[in-house]
Scaffold this motif. Structure first.
Motif, PDB file in Angstrom:
ATOM      1  N   HIS A 132       0.857  -1.186   0.000  1.00 49.55           N
ATOM      2  CA  HIS A 132       0.000   0.000   0.000  1.00 49.55           C
ATOM      3  C   HIS A 132       0.889   1.229   0.000  1.00 49.55           C
ATOM      4  O   HIS A 132       2.117   1.102   0.029  1.00 49.55           O
ATOM      5  CB  HIS A 132      -0.998  -0.030   1.169  1.00 49.55           C
ATOM      6  N   ASP A 174       5.825   4.027   5.726  1.00 50.02           N
ATOM      7  CA  ASP A 174       6.649   3.025   6.418  1.00 50.02           C
ATOM      8  C   ASP A 174       6.949   1.823   5.510  1.00 50.02           C
ATOM      9  O   ASP A 174       7.866   1.060   5.773  1.00 50.02           O
ATOM     10  CB  ASP A 174       6.013   2.562   7.742  1.00 50.02           C
ATOM     11  N   HIS A 175       6.196   1.686   4.419  1.00 49.29           N
ATOM     12  CA  HIS A 175       6.393   0.561   3.489  1.00 49.29           C
ATOM     13  C   HIS A 175       7.153   0.957   2.227  1.00 49.29           C
ATOM     14  O   HIS A 175       7.626   0.084   1.507  1.00 49.29           O
ATOM     15  CB  HIS A 175       5.029  -0.028   3.108  1.00 49.29           C
ATOM     16  N   ASP A 225      -1.158  -4.052   5.400  1.00 48.38           N
ATOM     17  CA  ASP A 225      -1.587  -3.904   6.796  1.00 48.38           C
ATOM     18  C   ASP A 225      -3.056  -4.280   6.990  1.00 48.38           C
ATOM     19  O   ASP A 225      -3.717  -3.784   7.900  1.00 48.38           O
ATOM     20  CB  ASP A 225      -1.339  -2.467   7.265  1.00 48.38           C
ATOM     21  N   HIS A 243       3.462  -6.025   8.730  1.00 46.30           N
ATOM     22  CA  HIS A 243       4.273  -5.952   9.954  1.00 46.30           C
ATOM     23  C   HIS A 243       4.284  -7.341  10.568  1.00 46.30           C
ATOM     24  O   HIS A 243       3.256  -8.019  10.595  1.00 46.30           O
ATOM     25  CB  HIS A 243       3.673  -4.953  10.955  1.00 46.30           C
TER      26      HIS A 243
END
Ligand SMILES: [Zn+2]
Ligand SMILES: [Zn+2]
Ligand SMILES: [Zn+2]
Length: 647
Positions: A358, A362-363, A452, A498
C-alpha cells in the motif's frame, strides 16, 4: 579557548548583515577563539573554534566543513586562501554554525544536511513551536540557532556534493543528531570522513545527552552504532571529528566505538541494536525481514533478480524517530539496510522490481533510493499511482513526501508473470483504500501479500486483527471486501505488512469475516441513517491538490472533488475562501454528482504578482452548499510558497 580581552569587553551588539540581500541580522558577542589554523596535510587544515572547522583548499579557493563562530575567515590569508566557495555543515547544532550570519553577510553560500534544513533556514519558526512544558520529547534540538540562516543548498543523503575536483559523498549518519551527515572525500590521496559528532576519539563520543530523543531512550546510541557500521563499510582512512583530534586509524576507531556503544546499548535496554537486525529465509526463493518496522519481502529468482514487496525503514527505531523529526515539507529519512545481507547470503544480484503493498511511508520510504541506486522499477495497484507520483495532491494517512515514478500498474484481478513466478494483484481496501493483496505460489506455498490488512493476533477463535484509520479512506464495506477477497483465493501463508509470515486457514478467514461484518453493523448503528459513508470519510469533498505549491504571479488550478455516497444525485455549490486579492474563477462552482459516484470540477485561483503572503505556508478553505443545505467550510487545502518546499 576565549580571548582574555574580549571577556572584559564583553557586550552584545547587533551585527548588520545588510551588505548582501536580506541576510538576517544576528545577535552575537565579542568572544572569539585564540587558536591558529593547523595544517594536517597539504590541502587539509583544521581550526579549533567552538567546533573543529576543517578547511579543504584547492589553490586559493577553499571549502569549510562546519564553521563555528566564523573566526576562521580572519585567518584565510595565512593559509593562502582568498575565497571560500562553500560552508558545508555536518549538523545543525549551534557550535557548528553560530557564526553563519557572517557567511551570509560575506555572500559565502551555506549547504546543510537536507533533513535539518528547517533548523537552519527556519530556526525562528522552530522556536515558536518548540514545547518546553510537559517535556517528554527530550531530544536536544534545543541546540538550534536562534536566528534564521540563509541556506544556499541542501545536501541530500547518498548524493555527491562536487567541488572542483573533489567529490564529497553525503552519507547519512544519524546518532548525535537525527539529521547528521558524514562527508567523505579524497583529500591529498587519503579517504577522509568529516564525521561531525558521530565519534570524537577511539571508543568515545562527545556527549551522551545528545543521543537521547525520547524520555529514558537510547535512540541516538542505536542509530549511532548503525551509522558507524555503515561508515566502516566506506573504508575511510582518516576521521575528522567536530570535537577531538583527527584519527588516522579510522577503521579501528570506528570498530572500538561501535563495540563499546553496543555494550552500553545492551546494558541500558536489554536488547540488540538495529545494526544486528537481519532478514531470514522463509523458503529457498522467499526472504522476509520483519525487524525493519514495516516488514519487507524479497522474492529471489534463480537468475538472482529480486522482486521486493515493500522496502521501508531499517528498524522500528529508525522509523519512529525520523518520522517525528520530519519537517512539514520534508520526507521521512531513509538509510540503506539489508541489501548487502541479501547479496551475501541469499544470492541477490539485482533489485529488479519493487511493489508497495500500500502507499504508506513506512512501506515505501526506501523506493526512491532503490530507483536511484539500483535502477529498480516500481509496479503497483492502479489506484496508488497518483498518490505516489503526486503526494501533494492528497491528504491521507502516512503519505511519503517525495514523489517517484511508477513504471507499471495493475487492475483488480490482473495476473502477471515475473521471472519464473506468477502473481495476481487485487484491490484490498480497509486499512487504506490504496492497498493491494497480491497472490502467488513461491516454493510450493500459496502466499498472499496483504500489507496492513490483517494480522495474526494469536486469538483462540482465529480472528485476525485489523485496524481502522478514517484518514486512510474507509467505507463501511472496505474490510468486508478485503476479507472476502482472501476467502475466495484461499492462501496458505499470509505475508503481512508488519511481523512474520503466518499460516492461515479458511476457518480463521471466516471468523475474521464475521468480525468485520460486526464492525460494519456498528457503523450503520452509530451513524445517521443513510449517511454511513459520509461519517467515515473526512474527504468526501476535497480539493486537489491538497498541498498547493505556488508563487505570486501564478494561476493555481484546483479540482473540487466530490464523492457522493447517496443513492440519489447530489447538487453541489462550492466557493473557495482565499485571500481577497486572489481572482477566483468561477466564484461558485455548481454541479451535480450522480448517485453512488464521484465528480470533479476545476477552479482557478490567480495570485497577483504584487501580492505578498504573510507566511510561507497557510490554508484556504472551501465553503460548501449540498442539496441546498449550507454546510460551511467543510474542506480545505494548504498553500506553500515556492522556495520553502523540500521536494
Ligand atoms: Zn553537535
Ligand atoms: Zn504499516
Ligand atoms: Zn499502513
Amino acid at each position: 579557548m576565549v580571548d582574555a580581552m574580549s571577556q572584559t569587553t564583553r557586550r552584545r551588539f547587533l551585527e548588520s548583515a545588510a551588505a548582501v540581500g536580506a541576510a538576517p541580522a544576528a545577535v552575537t558577542t565579542a568572544f572569539a577563539p585564540t587558536s591558529k589554523p593547523r595544517k594536517l596535510t597539504d590541502n587539509l587544515w583544521v581550526f579549533e573554534d567552538t567546533c573543529n572547522v576543517y578547511l579543504v583548499k584547492d589553490g586559493a579557493n577553499a571549502v569549510l566543513i562546519d564553521f563555528g563562530s566564523g573566526k576562521i575567515l580572519d585567518h584565510l590569508a595565512s593559509i593562502g586562501v582568498s575565497k571560500v566557495d562553500f560552508v558545508l555543515h555536518t549538523h545543525h547544532h549551534r557550535d557548528q554554525c553560530q557564526g553563519d550570519h557572517k557567511a551570509n553577510a560575506k555572500g559565502i553560500p551555506v549547504a546543510v544536511p537536507a533533513h535539518e534544513k528547517h533548523l537552519f533556514a527556519d530556526a525562528e519558526n522552530f522556536w515558536r513551536n518548540r514545547r518546553v512544558y510537559h517535556l517528554y520529547y527530550v531530544r536536544n534540538d534545543f541546540n538550534t540557532l536562534t536566528r534564521n540562516v540563509r541556506v544556499a543548498r541542501t545536501m541530500a543523503d547518498y548524493s555527491t556534493f562536487r567541488w572542483r575536483n573533489i567529490d564529497f559523498f553525503v552519507l547519512p549518519t544519524p546518532g548525535h543528531t537525527l539529521g547528521s551527515i558524514t562527508l567523505l572525500a579524497t583529500v591529498d590521496r587519503r579517504r577522509v570522513a568529516f564525521s561531525g559528532d558521530l565519534v570524537c576519539a577511539p571508543g568515545k563520543i562527545h556527549t551522551l545527552y545528545d543521543t537521547q530523543v525520547n524520555y529514558g531512550g537510547s535512540e541516538g546510541v542505536d542509530l549511532g552504532i548503525f551509522s558507524l557500521r555503515r561508515l566502516g563499510e566506506q573504508r575511510p582512512a582518516v576521521l575528522c571529528p567536530s570535537h577531538g583530534e583527527p584519527m588516522s586509524d579510522a577503521s579501528s576507531a570506528i570498530e572500538t566505538t561501535a563495540n563499546r556503544l553496543t555494550d552500553y546499548y545492551r546494558f541500558q535496554t536489554g536488547g540488540a541494536p538495529s545494526a544486528e537486525n537481519k532478514p531470514y529465509g522463509v523458503s529457498p526463493h522467499f526472504v522476509a525481514h520483519y525487524q525493519t518496522n514495516a516488514s519487507f519481502y524479497a522474492v529471489i529468482s534463480d537468475s538472482g533478480k529480486a522482486l521486493f514487496v515493500d522496502y521501508g525503514s531499517a528498524s522500528q527505531l529508525h522509523f519512529n524517530n525520523f518520522e517525528r523529526a520530519t519537517a512539514v515539507t520534508d520526507r521521512i529519512r531513509f538509510v540503506e539496510h539489508s541489501i548487502d545481507e541479501l547479496k551475501r547470503n541469499y544470492g541477490l544480484k539485482s533489485v529488479d522490481v519493487v511493489m508497495p503493498s500500500h502507499m504508506h511511508d513506512d512501506h515505501i520510504n526506501g523506493f526512491p533510493y532503490l530507483i536511484r541506486q539500483y535502477g529498480t522499477q516500481v509496479w503497483c495497484y492502479e489506484n496508488m499511482v497518483d498518490v505516489i507520483e503526486n503526494p501533494r495532491g492528497w491528504n491521507l494517512g502516512c503519505i511519503l513526501g517525495e514523489p517517484f515514478k511508477v513504471s507499471r500498474s495493475f487492475r483488480h484481478g490482473e495476473k502477471f508473470r515475473w521471472e519464473e513466478f506468477e502473481f495476481e494483484v487485487t484491490h484490498s481496501p480497509g486499512h487504506t483504500e490504496y492497498q493491494m493483496a497480491m497472490f502467488g505460489t513461491i516454493d510450493g506455498n500459496r502466499v498472499a501479500f496483504t500489507g496492513d490488512a490483517f494480522f495474526d493476533a494469536g486469538r483462540k477463535d482465529g480472528v485476525l486483527r485489523h485496524n481502522l484509520i478514517f484518514r486512510n479512506h474507509v467505507e463501511n464495506d472496505s474490510h468486508v471486501k478485503s476479507i472476502r477477497n482472501l476467502i475466495q483465493r484461499e492462501p496458505a501463508l499470509i505475508a503481512p505488512g508488519h511481523g512474520r509470515p503466518y499460516a492461515v486457514t479458511r476457518e480463521m478467514l471466516l471468523a475474521t469475516e464475521k468480525n468485520v461484518r460486526r464492525q460494519q453493523q456498528f457503523f450503520f448503528d452509530l451513524l445517521p441513517e443513510g449517511m454511513t459513508n459520509f461519517g467515515l470519510d473526512p474527504s468526501w469533498v476535497r480539493l486537489y491538490p491538497y498541498q498547493i505549491l505556488t508563487t505570486p504571479g501564478e494561476t493555481v488550478r484546483l479540482q473540487v472533488h466530490v464523492q457522493n455516497y447517496k443513492p440519489s444525485p447530489m447538487r453541489m455549490e462550492v466557493a473557495i475562501a482565499a485571500p481577497p486579492e486572489w481572482k477566483i474563477e468561477p466564484d461558485v462552482v455548481k454541479f451535480e454528482v450522480p448517485a453512488n459516484s464521484t465528480a470533479q470540477r476545476p477552479v482557478s485561483l490567480a495570485i497577483p504578482k504584487s501580492w505578498s503572503p504573510r507566511s510561507s505556508r497557510f490554508a484556504i478553505a472551501a465553503d460548501v452548499v449540498s442539496d441546498g443545505k449550507y454546510l460551511g467550510e467543510i474542506t480545505e487545502a494548504v498553500v506553500d510558497m515556492k522556495g520553502s518546499e523540500s521536494y
